[in-house]
Design a protein around this motif. Structure first.
Motif, mmCIF file in Angstrom:
data_model
loop_
_atom_site.group_PDB
_atom_site.id
_atom_site.type_symbol
_atom_site.label_atom_id
_atom_site.label_comp_id
_atom_site.label_asym_id
_atom_site.label_seq_id
_atom_site.Cartn_x
_atom_site.Cartn_y
_atom_site.Cartn_z
ATOM 1 N N ALA A 141 69.092 67.452 -20.192
ATOM 2 C CA ALA A 141 69.002 66.114 -19.597
ATOM 3 C C ALA A 141 67.822 65.991 -18.642
ATOM 4 N N GLY A 142 67.070 67.104 -18.466
ATOM 5 C CA GLY A 142 65.869 67.049 -17.636
ATOM 6 C C GLY A 142 66.065 67.445 -16.195
ATOM 7 N N ILE A 143 67.101 68.266 -15.916
ATOM 8 C CA ILE A 143 67.386 68.694 -14.545
ATOM 9 C C ILE A 143 67.041 70.171 -14.389
ATOM 10 N N GLY A 144 66.332 70.506 -13.331
ATOM 11 C CA GLY A 144 66.053 71.888 -12.958
ATOM 12 C C GLY A 144 66.727 72.209 -11.641
ATOM 13 N N TYR A 145 67.262 73.425 -11.482
ATOM 14 C CA TYR A 145 68.065 73.784 -10.311
ATOM 15 C C TYR A 145 67.559 75.098 -9.715
ATOM 16 N N VAL A 146 66.912 75.021 -8.574
ATOM 17 C CA VAL A 146 66.469 76.208 -7.840
ATOM 18 C C VAL A 146 67.590 76.572 -6.871
ATOM 19 N N THR A 147 68.363 77.614 -7.206
ATOM 20 C CA THR A 147 69.563 77.959 -6.441
ATOM 21 C C THR A 147 69.213 78.571 -5.091
ATOM 22 N N GLU A 148 70.210 78.573 -4.183
ATOM 23 C CA GLU A 148 69.969 79.109 -2.842
ATOM 24 C C GLU A 148 69.870 80.624 -2.842
ATOM 25 N N ASP A 149 70.465 81.303 -3.824
ATOM 26 C CA ASP A 149 70.428 82.765 -3.890
ATOM 27 C C ASP A 149 69.520 83.175 -5.038
ATOM 28 N N ARG A 150 68.237 83.283 -4.758
ATOM 29 C CA ARG A 150 67.274 83.545 -5.829
ATOM 30 C C ARG A 150 67.483 84.918 -6.465
ATOM 31 N N LYS A 151 67.967 85.888 -5.683
ATOM 32 C CA LYS A 151 68.063 87.251 -6.203
ATOM 33 C C LYS A 151 69.191 87.411 -7.209
ATOM 34 N N SER A 152 70.348 86.826 -6.943
ATOM 35 C CA SER A 152 71.476 87.022 -7.853
ATOM 36 C C SER A 152 71.626 85.900 -8.868
ATOM 37 N N GLU A 153 71.085 84.712 -8.571
ATOM 38 C CA GLU A 153 71.295 83.577 -9.462
ATOM 39 C C GLU A 153 70.006 83.037 -10.085
ATOM 40 N N GLY A 154 68.856 83.349 -9.489
ATOM 41 C CA GLY A 154 67.627 82.736 -9.965
ATOM 42 C C GLY A 154 66.689 83.646 -10.724
ATOM 43 N N LEU A 155 66.875 84.974 -10.588
ATOM 44 C CA LEU A 155 65.912 85.904 -11.161
ATOM 45 C C LEU A 155 66.598 87.095 -11.831
ATOM 46 N N LEU A 156 65.882 87.689 -12.782
ATOM 47 C CA LEU A 156 66.250 88.995 -13.329
ATOM 48 C C LEU A 156 65.312 89.997 -12.654
ATOM 49 N N LEU A 157 65.792 90.610 -11.591
ATOM 50 C CA LEU A 157 64.927 91.350 -10.685
ATOM 51 C C LEU A 157 64.210 92.523 -11.335
ATOM 52 N N MET A 158 64.820 93.146 -12.330
ATOM 53 C CA MET A 158 64.219 94.330 -12.937
ATOM 54 C C MET A 158 63.398 93.989 -14.178
ATOM 55 N N GLN A 159 63.208 92.683 -14.414
ATOM 56 C CA GLN A 159 62.402 92.236 -15.535
ATOM 57 C C GLN A 159 61.011 91.814 -15.045
ATOM 58 N N PRO A 160 60.012 91.838 -15.929
ATOM 59 C CA PRO A 160 58.663 91.450 -15.520
ATOM 60 C C PRO A 160 58.585 89.992 -15.060
ATOM 61 N N ILE A 161 57.561 89.698 -14.298
ATOM 62 C CA ILE A 161 57.344 88.346 -13.797
ATOM 63 C C ILE A 161 57.229 87.362 -14.949
ATOM 64 N N ARG A 162 56.454 87.716 -15.989
ATOM 65 C CA ARG A 162 56.236 86.783 -17.100
ATOM 66 C C ARG A 162 57.546 86.424 -17.792
ATOM 67 N N ASP A 163 58.456 87.386 -17.944
ATOM 68 C CA ASP A 163 59.735 87.100 -18.599
ATOM 69 C C ASP A 163 60.580 86.149 -17.763
ATOM 70 N N ASN A 164 60.529 86.312 -16.440
ATOM 71 C CA ASN A 164 61.268 85.407 -15.565
ATOM 72 C C ASN A 164 60.693 83.999 -15.613
ATOM 73 N N MET A 165 59.374 83.899 -15.706
ATOM 74 C CA MET A 165 58.747 82.579 -15.781
ATOM 75 C C MET A 165 59.167 81.815 -17.034
ATOM 76 N N LEU A 166 59.455 82.561 -18.105
ATOM 77 C CA LEU A 166 59.747 81.929 -19.392
ATOM 78 C C LEU A 166 61.241 81.892 -19.710
ATOM 79 N N LEU A 167 62.096 82.177 -18.726
ATOM 80 C CA LEU A 167 63.543 82.243 -18.970
ATOM 81 C C LEU A 167 64.087 80.952 -19.570
ATOM 82 N N VAL A 168 63.713 79.820 -18.979
ATOM 83 C CA VAL A 168 64.304 78.552 -19.419
ATOM 84 C C VAL A 168 63.780 78.158 -20.796
ATOM 85 N N VAL A 169 62.459 78.235 -20.991
ATOM 86 C CA VAL A 169 61.914 77.785 -22.264
ATOM 87 C C VAL A 169 62.308 78.718 -23.404
ATOM 88 N N ARG A 170 62.521 79.980 -23.113
ATOM 89 C CA ARG A 170 62.981 80.891 -24.160
ATOM 90 C C ARG A 170 64.445 80.660 -24.498
#
Length: 528
Positions: free
Chosen positions: A343-372
């Protein structure tokens, strides 16, 4: 003070309790600390500030025994010490409280305070004696009326967990207490509670080392401020002799043009893109709001008032059970995050480490999480498919100024500010029309904050609509075109951008109805 220069501090008659002398620490390819010397005195609150990556955490970990230095020495009570483990530091009176608490949720407060040191006879813990011991510590620091020894830590708020960590440190007879971003997750009321406790600990003669990006709180509690930049000691100043502008200059090496970018103008706002009518679920009640293209609507309120719950409902994490959501004039049903993204909504959560990122994955993979995750959207944005990743990743990184030498690096190795920027890129890649930012600048330095504030305003200039949740009232006032204040699961009121902090708090605590109209927010009885 001028140009960030520091006059020498007058020496106190009392001797320093802890000294970091000529500390140097190197990691592969990085000099984290370069010949840093700082002294910490009993009965003083000494703030250590600097940008993410300045060396603050590394210095603290060396003094607390988690790291060893390559050069230099730590002197405790006049004696050079070498800690090989944090437990050794604790035994010598040096305690550190990290942002991520080391408490067991399914144990009581008393069990957590005296974990591994419980009174026992023939292997059986004496629970009554344990509770009495814990109560003694809670009374000693003046929080026995707030927390009970028999409470489960899983039932406590973030602020109360912070207090339990402090009680645990006091029970270990700590003489030096290191607090790493202690107010990052607290509301203004809870910050005051913590500040009062810090004052009591200071009166007891503890040396308190206070790490924070919130300069307002630094100036409220600290007697001295040390600034680190790029691993070097810029200077130490008595707090009354400096201003926030002086400290910012020392931290970033230049004057910031502004803390917040200019607010949007009424004529810049587009049509209503999001509308909620009578939304509700098990926690939220009677939610009515409208959001226009190019507008920032700030969401304020006390901890537990429903701020994050509102974001989760809009994004389908804990969806509305009643009411209606309208996007671009059409009713939509959002029961899952996938539906929200479509529907066109993006959500930057308050807890980036546990909810927003895959910490042990490369930066590029995290950047492409949604589109992939949503191949159809990815193909729509980039018809060339995977081949365009080589273009998309550096373009996104440049757009938000992610400062890295390679996008193959794991996200966990980035500073907090750069991690937050990586979270932003995955939503920029999705080309969301509505952004929900929950605590977008929590735990990041002043320059990274300014960068994210600018990014938010740049998005609105492109017609993106923004909902921004923040515990920092200056941020809410400085960034919002309108302010909605949550209270007990409802929108307690709407305030204009020029509202004061006391006015917001009156609405947040239910003492004032905040639905007052302004030319910038309401025209002809309704938002247009």
């Amino acid at each position: 003070m001028t140009e960030g220069k520091i006059e020498s501090l007058s020496t106190s008659k009392k001797e320093p309790l802890l000294i970091a002398r000529n500390i140097t620490k190197k990691f592969p390819g990085v000099v984290a600390l370069d010949d840093v010397s700082v002294e910490f005195f009993p009965g003083e609150v000494h703030a250590v500030v600097g940008e993410n990556g300045a060396g603050k955490s590394t210095l603290m970990k060396i003094m607390a025994g988690a790291y060893s230095s390559d050069e230099g020495e730590v002197i405790l009570n006049g004696e050079a010490v070498e800690f090989s483990h944090p437990q050794e530091a604790q035994q010598r009176g040096v305690a550190i409280i990290y942002q991520e608490f080391n408490l067991l949720p399914e144990r009581t407060v008393a069990q957590n305070i005296y974990l591994g040191r419980e009174p026992a006879r023939f292997g059986v813990i004496n629970q009554r004696e344990l509770n009495n011991m814990a109560l003694g510590v809670l009374k000693d620091i003046g929080i026995d009326s707030i927390i009970s020894p028999s409470e489960m830590t899983s039932s406590l708020s973030v602020a109360e967990l912070q207090l339990v960590e402090i009680a645990k440190a006091v029970s270990l007879d700590a003489k030096i207490l290191i607090m790493d971003e202690p107010t990052a997750s607290l509301t203004s009321t809870e910050v005051q509670l913590l500040s009062d406790l810090i004052s009591r600990l200071k009166e007891k003669g503890l040396a308190i080392i206070f790490i924070s990006h919130r300069l307002v709180e630094v100036f409220q509690v600290a007697d001295k401020i040390t600034v680190l930049k790029d691993g070097a000691h810029v200077g130490t100043v008595a707090t009354p002799d400096a201003s926030p502008e002086d400290i910012v200059y020392m931290m970033v090496g230049r004057l910031l043009d502004h803390y917040f970018p200019p607010l949007g103008e009424e004529e810049e706002f587009g049509e209503v893109i999001l509308e909620v009518k009578n939304g509700g679920n098990d926690f939220l009640k009677d939610i009515n709001l409208m959001l226009r293209k190019g507008e920032v609507v700030g969401i304020s309120g006390l901890q537990g008032s429903g701020r994050t719950e509102l974001a989760q409902a809009l994004f389908g994490v804990v969806p509305f059970k009643e009411g209606q959501i309208i996007i671009n004039g059409k009713p939509v049903t959002i029961r899952t995050p996938v539906r929200a993204i479509k529907a066109g909504i993006g959500y930057v959560t308050e807890d980036r480490k546990s909810e927003g990122l895959l910490l042990m994955q490369p930066i590029r993979d995290n950047m492409l999480l949604v589109v992939r995750a949503l191949r159809s959207i990815f193909k729509w944005i980039h018809p060339d498919g995977v081949r365009s990743n080589r273009y998309l990743v550096p373009t996104l990184g440049k757009q938000v100024d992610v400062r890295v030498d390679t996008y193959s690096k794991e996200v966990q190795d980035l500073s907090g500010g750069n991690q937050q920027k990586v979270v932003l890129t995955k939503w920029l890649a999705s080309q969301a029309e509505i952004f929900i930012f929950d605590e977008p600048t929590r735990g990041i330095d002043v320059e990274a904050k300014a960068s994210i504030h600018d990014l938010i305003r740049d998005l609105t200039k492109q017609g993106v609509a923004v909902i921004m949740i923040s515990s920092e009232l200056p941020e809410i006032i400085g960034m919002s075109d309108r302010i909605l204040v949550m209270h007990e699961g409802k929108i307690g009121g709407e305030l204009p951008a020029e509202s004061s902090e006391p006015e917001i708090m009156l609405v947040a605590t239910g003492q004032m109805n905040g639905n007052r109209e302004t030319e910038s927010a309401i025209s002809g009885g309704g938002i247009k």
